[in-house]
Design an enzyme around this catalytic site. Structure first.
Site, PDB file in Angstrom:
ATOM      1  N   TYR A  14      75.627  51.696  17.835  1.00 16.57           N
ATOM      2  CA  TYR A  14      76.375  52.644  18.661  1.00 16.57           C
ATOM      3  C   TYR A  14      77.837  52.810  18.247  1.00 16.57           C
ATOM      4  O   TYR A  14      78.563  53.589  18.863  1.00 16.57           O
ATOM      5  CB  TYR A  14      76.331  52.182  20.126  1.00 16.57           C
ATOM      6  CG  TYR A  14      74.932  52.113  20.686  1.00 16.57           C
ATOM      7  CD1 TYR A  14      74.247  53.268  21.035  1.00 16.57           C
ATOM      8  CD2 TYR A  14      74.291  50.888  20.848  1.00 16.57           C
ATOM      9  CE1 TYR A  14      72.952  53.203  21.537  1.00 16.57           C
ATOM     10  CE2 TYR A  14      72.999  50.818  21.351  1.00 16.57           C
ATOM     11  CZ  TYR A  14      72.336  51.983  21.696  1.00 16.57           C
ATOM     12  OH  TYR A  14      71.054  51.914  22.196  1.00 16.57           O
ATOM     13  N   HIS A  19      79.688  58.141  22.825  1.00 10.71           N
ATOM     14  CA  HIS A  19      79.660  57.312  24.032  1.00 10.71           C
ATOM     15  C   HIS A  19      80.507  56.043  23.875  1.00 10.71           C
ATOM     16  O   HIS A  19      80.751  55.351  24.855  1.00 10.71           O
ATOM     17  CB  HIS A  19      78.211  56.932  24.340  1.00 10.71           C
ATOM     18  CG  HIS A  19      77.835  57.050  25.786  1.00 10.71           C
ATOM     19  ND1 HIS A  19      78.516  57.814  26.707  1.00 10.71           N
ATOM     20  CD2 HIS A  19      76.798  56.480  26.481  1.00 10.71           C
ATOM     21  CE1 HIS A  19      77.936  57.716  27.892  1.00 10.71           C
ATOM     22  NE2 HIS A  19      76.902  56.910  27.788  1.00 10.71           N
ATOM     23  N   TYR A  64      75.913  47.118  27.971  1.00 13.21           N
ATOM     24  CA  TYR A  64      75.493  48.507  27.913  1.00 13.21           C
ATOM     25  C   TYR A  64      76.194  49.331  28.984  1.00 13.21           C
ATOM     26  O   TYR A  64      76.553  48.842  30.051  1.00 13.21           O
ATOM     27  CB  TYR A  64      73.963  48.678  27.969  1.00 13.21           C
ATOM     28  CG  TYR A  64      73.312  48.177  26.697  1.00 13.21           C
ATOM     29  CD1 TYR A  64      73.272  48.980  25.560  1.00 13.21           C
ATOM     30  CD2 TYR A  64      72.793  46.898  26.630  1.00 13.21           C
ATOM     31  CE1 TYR A  64      72.711  48.511  24.384  1.00 13.21           C
ATOM     32  CE2 TYR A  64      72.219  46.422  25.460  1.00 13.21           C
ATOM     33  CZ  TYR A  64      72.186  47.236  24.343  1.00 13.21           C
ATOM     34  OH  TYR A  64      71.645  46.768  23.189  1.00 13.21           O
ATOM     35  N   ASN A  66      75.514  51.661  31.210  1.00 11.96           N
ATOM     36  CA  ASN A  66      75.056  51.823  32.590  1.00 11.96           C
ATOM     37  C   ASN A  66      75.182  50.552  33.429  1.00 11.96           C
ATOM     38  O   ASN A  66      74.941  50.578  34.628  1.00 11.96           O
ATOM     39  CB  ASN A  66      73.601  52.298  32.624  1.00 11.96           C
ATOM     40  CG  ASN A  66      73.432  53.652  31.964  1.00 11.96           C
ATOM     41  OD1 ASN A  66      74.402  54.331  31.635  1.00 11.96           O
ATOM     42  ND2 ASN A  66      72.200  54.042  31.768  1.00 11.96           N
TER      43      ASN A  66
END
Length: 194
Positions: A14, A19, A64, A66
């Protein structure tokens, strides 16, 4: 003490994604302010130091996006950090690419990482630096878009946006209370809003 948290997803998969701009902004702040990160117990990287005469705690939750709040909330409680001294930096599809916005409080705007932070902290009064990434051209592709890498064409404006975010974080720390600030780097204009 001030806590500045950048939101993102852990791991090399990532690193260059839209994000993870919150992580990237925090890494730039870490280098500028000479506050190195270390992996700590729990799912977080943190750096402790001083900037502008203030105690600073930089945090990248590693659970992560969320689940960001699940990592931040115990730390905030343990350290006794006031909600007005928390700054959260994150990507925002509701702002065009190259636009930053500082707000002293508010809702999640549908951002799941911010929603997690609000839910786990139990308040909305923390400060935010929102980094505009725009929306994808295809409706319904939001997840793929935020998890895709910044393109070579977008990279220069993203770089300027990260620099501006680091500048803005310094201003927040030095001034404490500020009104909403919107910076549009594509037009090189700064608009102050009340």
């Amino acid at each position: 003490m001030w806590l500045i948290a950048g939101l993102g997803n852990p791991g090399p998969k990532y690193e260059g994604t839209r994000h993870n701009l919150g992580f990237q902004a925090l890494e730039l702040i870490s280098r500028r302010w000479k506050i190195p990160f270390a992996r700590c117990s729990g799912f977080l990287d943190q750096g402790r130091g001083r900037h502008g005469g203030k105690d600073i705690l930089l945090v990248k939750p590693q659970g992560y996006m969320n689940r960001s709040g699940e990592v931040l909330a115990p730390l905030v409680r343990r350290e006794g950090i006031e909600e007005s001294r928390i700054v959260v930096i994150f990507d925002d599809m509701d702002l065009p690419l190259g636009t930053l916005r500082f707000k002293k409080k508010g809702g999640s705007g549908g951002h799941r990482g911010v929603d997690s932070v609000i839910r786990c902290l139990g308040f909305e009064g923390f400060k935010r630096i929102r980094l505009g990434i725009g929306r994808p051209g295809n409706i319904g592709k939001d997840v793929d878009y935020v998890l895709s890498e910044v393109t070579r064409k977008e990279a220069p404006v993203v770089g300027r946006m990260l620099e501006a975010a680091a500048d803005l974080a310094g201003k927040v720390i030095s001034e404490g209370e500020m009104d909403t600030i919107t910076i549009n780097l594509t037009d090189s204009e700064e608009e102050l809003c009340v």
